[in-house]
Scaffold this motif. Structure first.
Motif, PDB file in Angstrom:
ATOM      1  N   LEU A 151       0.806  -1.220   0.000  1.00  0.00           N
ATOM      2  CA  LEU A 151       0.000   0.000   0.000  1.00  0.00           C
ATOM      3  C   LEU A 151       0.834   1.262   0.000  1.00  0.00           C
ATOM      4  O   LEU A 151       0.429   2.287  -0.536  1.00  0.00           O
ATOM      5  CB  LEU A 151      -0.921   0.015   1.222  1.00  0.00           C
ATOM      6  N   LYS A 202      -4.432   7.420  -0.452  1.00  0.00           N
ATOM      7  CA  LYS A 202      -5.850   7.247  -0.760  1.00  0.00           C
ATOM      8  C   LYS A 202      -6.065   7.137  -2.251  1.00  0.00           C
ATOM      9  O   LYS A 202      -6.751   6.243  -2.730  1.00  0.00           O
ATOM     10  CB  LYS A 202      -6.641   8.460  -0.251  1.00  0.00           C
ATOM     11  N   TYR A 244      -4.982   3.910  -3.508  1.00  0.00           N
ATOM     12  CA  TYR A 244      -5.804   2.781  -3.097  1.00  0.00           C
ATOM     13  C   TYR A 244      -7.142   2.750  -3.811  1.00  0.00           C
ATOM     14  O   TYR A 244      -7.629   1.691  -4.194  1.00  0.00           O
ATOM     15  CB  TYR A 244      -6.014   2.817  -1.587  1.00  0.00           C
ATOM     16  N   ILE A 245      -7.747   3.899  -3.966  1.00  0.00           N
ATOM     17  CA  ILE A 245      -9.092   3.886  -4.540  1.00  0.00           C
ATOM     18  C   ILE A 245      -9.056   3.885  -6.053  1.00  0.00           C
ATOM     19  O   ILE A 245     -10.079   3.782  -6.702  1.00  0.00           O
ATOM     20  CB  ILE A 245      -9.951   5.084  -4.056  1.00  0.00           C
ATOM     21  N   GLN A 246      -7.870   3.971  -6.573  1.00  0.00           N
ATOM     22  CA  GLN A 246      -7.771   3.966  -8.031  1.00  0.00           C
ATOM     23  C   GLN A 246      -8.226   2.629  -8.575  1.00  0.00           C
ATOM     24  O   GLN A 246      -7.785   1.572  -8.131  1.00  0.00           O
ATOM     25  CB  GLN A 246      -6.318   4.215  -8.425  1.00  0.00           C
ATOM     26  N   GLU A 247      -9.129   2.701  -9.507  1.00  0.00           N
ATOM     27  CA  GLU A 247      -9.586   1.468 -10.124  1.00  0.00           C
ATOM     28  C   GLU A 247      -8.501   0.979 -11.061  1.00  0.00           C
ATOM     29  O   GLU A 247      -7.940   1.757 -11.825  1.00  0.00           O
ATOM     30  CB  GLU A 247     -10.873   1.719 -10.918  1.00  0.00           C
TER      31      GLU A 247
END
Lengths: 935, 439
Positions: free
Chosen positions: A371, A908, A911-914
């Motif tokens: 991460l 963030k 992490y939230i990246q598709e």
């Protein structure tokens, strides 16, 4: 014959041990590995303690059928590297331990010569007299003109450090396998085209002969055949036969199981456009579909320029002709790829083993931090994840682990045999045996045995490959694991060796010997193959293959039972085939039984899953005492070390910095980098021509670290500048001189967090005016100051966008950026730091940044810091909780908060990246006043 | 030039701390139009229309179909007989075509190419479910793109602005004239009749805006602002040369005249119920409909012409200009009690020196008026490198600006975005079951 194992080099060891024993011994797990060549006053970091070469290198040798073993090339191709090291001698050594059973021949019952696709063998051997240890990778290439159509080659990684070879065995094996695979692919391609040419020749010859015969027939009115006519007819017949044989070979070479490449997901050497692969498979299709057709013109359609030659009935003696060079044996594209790969290997494994190990460990650890690791780690390191996974080596490794576990449960005592018995067994194998065996009723079983064994070899190739030298200094090397149970006393050494509990590897000893005349490798067999029954049993496995014509995959077919049991493993080893001997047009193989090699029957599995014949562990034979003495002596320091090599790094690291502590700052950059390279990685010495773009290499790190050190010492406002970078505010380095600006940019680049898994958002040199998009994309920019009107424009743009940027003016030595009052950066960049070396400072920065990452990680992933605990909780209380956390729990002061917040924002976003969906890069900024700093 | 107000780097009230650059256009971007709560379209001289997601900045569609630059764009909210809402947009181009696009599929629905001149304005009359195109003549179309009726050729210059009025009327700005048309929907067909021509303006009418059902306002190139009654089309009030200090000594005593027409043209008008906000030259003026006078102004709000202004719900005003900047203003109401002189230091802190002086002096002179207003600069957005043509306010989603530098920039509230990302993150974590994390 084993009378002279080499013990001389290790005599010092004993004294050393005595000293050591007087001190209270450290617990095994804390002990530091001792330098094998340590003596009083010796510099433990000079690599060349006893070896005649200055640094590790790769040697490619060939066992030439004309002149015997000979070195072909070294990588790096520099005479200085190998120094006084006798390459010829060493080639002889390494080529004489070929485990590969490269049989090519007429399989009994098969009318035609048969090619087989042989698995490479991987061996470790040492020559302590020369101070050389080598990972040796044997492979065979096809050559139409060679005896048996095969040419044995080997690639050896030669190092003075035995640990390095042993510890990096897996990696070396994986890397060399890639190179070998590439070389062999190219060779198959070249071989196929060679065959095509030959076929054309033969076809032409047949036509000519046919015509001549016809003419003779016509002119023949005597009613009986002249000897001439009979001769011609015979000649014609032999040409016909030859054509069929060659066609057959061509079919075989083309039926090579490419599937294996596909399975492994590893295509590093396919030509960029994939053309070649397509070409090959296309060819395959062509040939298979066209085989039925009478006209073979199709086959040769793509080599139209070739003019066929008439082939003389009697070919020249093989010693008269010049054999092809390695380069000629291989398609040029693949050849260069192979060389590239070898250069890559050479670079990868440069330097001290503890350095390599530390690197590997940290790399492995980094992978777990999936991460946060993108923030400050090299993109290059992270990228490796991708190719590594699918690669066969990894798979194998895990299977190896399974195997090991399995083997641990039933520890196999080391099998040791006497050379005498071994040799005699070889000698008494009658060549006729093949025929008998062919009729034996147990083909399936034997086949599976061989398969098993080879599989064993495949998976356990990290294990010991012993070799016994004939009066010379080639010696058997055990793995460090096996050695660790070997105690120092000779008497204990004579006990059978069993795998040590703390290590996972199984001991499958395989022995090899070198016969006096060193013409041919005798065997790769473990002891059991010496037993005639075993020999018999395993040998025919090679001939029991089904004809390739029926075998669409071109590979071996294993009994279904086996397939079931080894479904996974088969992938890796289905190409295990054994070559059969072929009577080639010009070679003498047939007449010489000496060239008949015993089958490889390596390794021994004690936990046979499928209940096929298993070979019982062989008892220890006392004849090996002397040899074991060597083992014990040699590996004794291993037992002390407990494999904690990485600690070796520390003393060096400290000593290194002490060494240079007196050098002035200005000298630092060069002198220290030299010293450090001499001490550790040598990476400065040879530029890498093959892979010019390595994002962040050692050299870069060192340079960046050095420049950064200089920067923080020279510029009192280094802190706010670094703060700008860490908080995501683009820093512009403005200057007239490109070199100075680039230097500064390099220095500062180590502080720039990555915005994704791409390269660092650093632009070293820009000459055009900047736009908002640039600040979005780049976080550190080197900008040219110009006096021209364009320059005015540019400055105008800078003042316009001043709220987004900090400007470091390299010419007037000023910095315009927001105020920084935190404490974090001062730890990161203390101008009074005692660190002197660039690489050390780089590591220091990395460690602090890693700390920072963990803070950012905590902050990002604590739910209550961002979302209300209950429905009714107000946003304000969440905000205050958040700030409290940052200030109190993370201990952040003032602007440090913004750094962590920025990093958290990056986390963030990441992490939230598709996956697969490109995210618009954001530009975050604050409305804060900037200040002008001057020196 | 030095009179332009500046604000320091510290902008506490400026919420926009994050930006997204939306790239795609290859030429000047002139139009932004909101499609729904989270989508908008941009169009410009490259003839391409882009649909964007206002939240993520994601490019939804790229609409190709026009050969020349876009001259007008209008959203068309139509609902089918089936009750299905489909969002359409109409675009007119210099290639003399009008295309209807479906925003949900990004497909071209229909193309009309029977125009004799470039359509310069498009107006949708939702109530009648028709739309009007204004070029050298005025055409009325229904949703199926049938030409219902059209006027005769009006002028070569064409209709520059078109606004719907009550009672099925529309007002079109044609050069210096305003023409009122009435649409008649008879059983035998639609008809459009010219009802009245208003010729009060001295120069070309540049802006035309409807304030409410009773009023509309026009502004001309020479700075005339006329308030009209929307029902009987009479002049309610006019502010001719309202920048002239001699006429407004009470409100704007210090404003120096700059008589160049460019400096005084009314570029854009917007209004709320009480006031009309005019972008005049480089300045912004607030005209109170009730008091019928300018109540606040910022004579040099920008370095060059203000191209677009908009009133936000929170008494804020946003303006964009040819100088490439966007500024956020707040209309402040100042209770001016003589006993409480405004501490100048406060204003100086905001870099508000000049305006402050104006305000103070104005206050002294207008003490009889208990209230007065001024426009305070609360923030500026700098990102474009060229003229900002237009912007679109999306509430809390942010602000989209388009510019001659081919870019569309989405300005966002960084705090809010950060919070949203956290929410998304924990949602995704929950989805993944935390399996990716090894705490």
């Amino acid at each position: 014959m084993i009378s002279a194992p080499d013990v001389v080099a290790f005599t010092k060891e004993e004294e050393f041990e005595d000293e050591l024993c007087s001190e209270p011994p450290l617990p095994e797990e804390y002990s530091v590995p001792l330098f094998p060549f340590a003596g009083p006053g010796a510099n433990p970091w000079s690599k060349v303690a006893s070896s005649k070469f200055t640094r590790d290198f790769i040697l490619i040798s060939e066992f030439s059928e004309q002149v015997g073993p000979q070195p072909l090339l070294t990588i790096p191709d520099d005479a200085k590297v190998s120094g006084t090291f006798d390459l010829n001698y060493f080639s002889l050594r390494i080529m004489s331990v070929d485990y590969q059973a490269s049989f090519v021949g007429h399989p009994p019952g098969c009318a035609y010569p048969k090619l087989n696709f042989v698995e490479d063998s991987k061996v470790v051997l040492g020559d302590s007299k020369e101070g050389a240890f080598a990972y040796v990778h044997h492979l065979t290439l096809y050559d139409l003109e060679a005896r048996g159509f095969v040419r044995p080659f080997c690639m050896a990684y030669i190092s003075a450090d035995e640990h390095k070879i042993m510890q990096q065995f897996q990696e070396l094996s994986a890397e060399f396998s890639k190179a070998s695979e590439c070389l062999k692919t190219g060779n198959r391609k070249a071989f196929a085209s060679e065959l095509e040419k030959k076929l054309k020749d033969l076809d032409y010859t047949r036509t000519v002969l046919h015509n001549e015969t016809e003419i003779q027939k016509k002119s023949n009115d005597k009613g009986y055949y002249t000897t001439q006519a009979i001769e011609k007819a015979n000649e014609l017949a032999s040409v016909e036969k030859s054509i069929i044989e060659h066609q057959d070979l061509l079919k075989q070479i083309r039926s090579y199981p490419y599937r294996r490449l596909k399975d492994s997901d590893f295509h590093p050497y396919e030509p960029e456009c994939g053309l070649d692969q397509a070409h090959v498979s296309c060819d395959q299709d062509l040939t298979t579909s066209d085989l039925a057709e009478p006209g073979e013109m199709h086959l040769y359609a793509h080599v139209p320029s070739y003019t066929p030659k008439l082939i003389k009935a009697k070919s020249a003696k093989c010693f008269d002709k010049k054999l092809k060079t390695l380069e000629e044996l291989c398609d040029i594209y693949f050849f260069t790829q192979t060389l590239d790969q070898l250069h890559h290997i050479e670079r990868t494994f440069r330097g001290d083993v503890c350095y390599l190990l530390t690197n590997q460990i940290s790399r492995a650890l980094l992978k777990q931090q999936s991460l946060t690791n993108f923030l400050f780690e090299d993109a290059s390191l992270l990228d490796e994840k991708a190719p590594e996974k699918p690669y066969r080596g990894c798979q194998r490794f895990s299977q190896d682990a399974v195997n090991r576990k399995c083997l641990e449960e039933s520890p196999a005592p080391r099998v040791v045999i006497s050379l005498g018995s071994y040799k005699s067994s070889v000698e008494c194998v009658p060549i006729k045996m093949e025929q008998e065996i062919e009729d034996s009723q147990e083909p399936k079983m034997t086949e599976s045995i061989t398969f098993e064994h080879q599989e064993n070899l495949d998976y356990l190739d990290a294990d010991i490959k012993g070799s016994i030298s004939s009066g010379e200094s080639i010696e058997v090397l055990g793995t460090e694991k096996s050695a660790s149970v070997l105690t120092k006393s000779e008497s204990q050494a004579s006990l059978p060796i069993s795998p040590s509990p703390q290590v996972g590897r199984s001991k499958v000893g395989s022995r090899r010997t070198v016969s006096e005349d060193s013409i041919e490798v005798l065997s790769t067999c473990p002891s059991e193959s010496l037993i005639p029954e075993d020999f018999k049993a395993s040998y025919p496995s090679a001939i029991n293959e089904e004809p390739y014509a029926d075998d669409e995959e071109g590979g071996l077919r294993f009994s279904p039972k086996l397939n079931l049991d080894n479904a996974d493993e088969q992938e890796g080893s289905s190409k295990q085939e054994n070559l059969l001997q072929v009577d080639s047009a010009c070679c003498i193989g047939k007449e010489s039984p000496t060239f008949l090699e015993p089958l490889p029957d390596l390794g021994q599995k004690h936990c046979d899953e499928d209940g096929v014949v298993s070979i019982p562990p062989q008892p220890y034979r006392p004849a090996e005492q002397g040899l074991h003495g060597t083992f014990a002596g040699y590996h004794s320091h291993d037992s002390v070390s407990g494999g904690l090599l990485p600690y070796e790094l520390d003393p060096r690291y400290l000593a290194g910095s002490r060494d240079v502590s007196k050098t002035s700052l200005d000298e630092c950059s060069d002198s220290t980098s030299y010293i450090s390279s001499a001490a550790s990685t040598c990476s400065d010495r040879t530029p890498s021509p093959a892979h010019p773009v390595i994002p962040v290499n050692e050299r870069h790190k060192k340079k960046a670290g050095q420049n950064a050190l200089r920067f923080i010492r020279q510029y009192p406002f280094a802190h706010p500048a670094i703060y700008s970078l860490l908080s995501g505010r683009t820093l512009i380095v403005l200057g007239e001189d490109e070199a100075i600006v680039k230097k500064l940019v390099t220095a500062l680049s180590i502080f720039v967090p990555n915005c994704g898994v791409f390269a660092k958002p650093v632009k070293h040199w820009v000459t055009s005016p900047l736009h908002i998009v640039d600040f979005q994309k780049w976080k550190l920019i080197g900008l040219q100051r110009m006096v021209s009107p364009a320059g005015v424009n540019m400055l105008h743009a800078l003042s316009r966008y001043s709220r987004y940027i900090s400007i470091l003016d390299a010419d007037s030595k000023t910095l315009r950026c927001p105020l920084y009052k935190g404490t974090l950066v001062s730890r990161l960049a203390d101008h009074r730091t005692q660190i002197k070396r660039g690489s050390t400072y780089y590591m220091h920065v990395q460690s602090i940044l890693t700390q920072l990452c963990s803070k950012a990680f905590l902050f990002t992933f604590c739910h209550h810091l961002h979302l209300p605990i209950s429905e009714r909780e107000s946003e304000e209380s969440v905000v205050s909780r958040r700030m409290n956390f940052l200030k109190i729990h993370l201990g952040l002061v003032n602007e440090d908060i913004k750094i962590v917040q920025y990093l958290a924002e990056l986390l963030k976003l990441q992490y939230i990246q598709e996956p697969g969906q490109g995210v618009n890069p954001l530009l975050r900024f604050d409305y804060v006043p900037s200040f002008l700093y001057k020196i | 030039k030095s009179s332009v107000q500046t604000i320091g780097e510290e902008q506490i009230q400026n919420p926009y701390t994050e930006l997204l650059v939306l790239k795609g256009h290859q030429d000047i971007v002139r139009f932004l139009v909101q499609i729904d709560d989270c989508r908008f379209a941009s169009a410009g001289d490259d003839g391409i229309i882009f649909l964007w997601n206002a939240q993520t900045g994601e490019k939804l569609f790229e609409l190709h179909g026009h050969a020349h630059k876009i001259t007008a764009i209008a959203p068309f909210y139509s609902s089918d007989a089936s009750g299905e809402n489909n969002q359409l947009i109409l675009t007119a181009s210099a290639d003399r075509t009008v295309i209807v696009w479906d925003c949900s599929s990004g497909k071209q629905i229909q193309k009309v190419s029977c125009f004799h001149s470039t359509v310069k304005c498009l107006t949708v009359l939702q109530r009648l479910d028709v739309w009007l195109s204004g070029g050298s003549d005025l055409c009325v179309w229904n949703r199926k793109l049938d030409l219902l009726c059209k006027t005769s050729h009006l002028t070569d210059a064409g209709i520059s602005a078109l606004v719907e009025l009550p009672k099925n009327c529309v007002v079109a700005a044609v050069g210096k004239e305003l023409i009122i048309f009435r649409l008649i929907d008879r059983p035998e067909g639609w008809n459009v009749l010219e009802v009245k021509r208003l010729v009060d303006h001295q120069d070309n009418i540049l802006s035309l805006v409807s304030v409410n059902d009773l009023t509309f306002v026009t502004g001309s190139h020479v700075g005339e602002l006329i308030v009209w009654d929307a029902l009987d089309w009479t002049k309610q009030a006019s502010e001719c040369k309202f920048w002239d200090s001699s006429l407004h000594t009470d409100a704007q005593p210090e404003i120096k005249l700059s008589q160049s027409p460019n400096e005084t043209s009314v570029q854009h008008l917007t209004s709320d119920e009480e006031c009309v906000f005019a972008a005049v030259g480089k300045g912004i003026y607030v005209y109170s409909l009730q008091m019928k006078r300018v109540i606040a102004c910022q004579k040099t709000a920008h370095d060059s012409s203000v191209l677009h202004i908009a009133k936000l719900p929170n008494r804020q005003l946003i303006s964009c200009s040819e100088d490439g900047s966007v500024r956020i203003w707040e209309l402040r109401e100042k209770q001016q009690l003589p006993a409480e002189p405004v501490p100048t230091g406060f204003f100086n802190m905001w870099g508000f020196g000049r305006a402050n002086k104006q305000a103070n002096q104005a206050a002294k002179k207008t003490q009889e008026n208990t209230t007065m207003y001024f426009l305070e600069l609360v923030g500026d957005l700098i990102g474009h490198s060229s003229a900002v043509q237009m912007f679109l306010y999306f509430g809390e989603l942010g602000l989209a600006t388009c510019s001659a530098d081919h870019l569309v920039i989405l300005w966002k509230d960084g705090e809010r975005e950060s919070r949203l990302r956290s929410v998304t993150l924990f949602q995704k974590l929950a989805q993944n079951g935390g399996s990716q994390l090894k705490f």
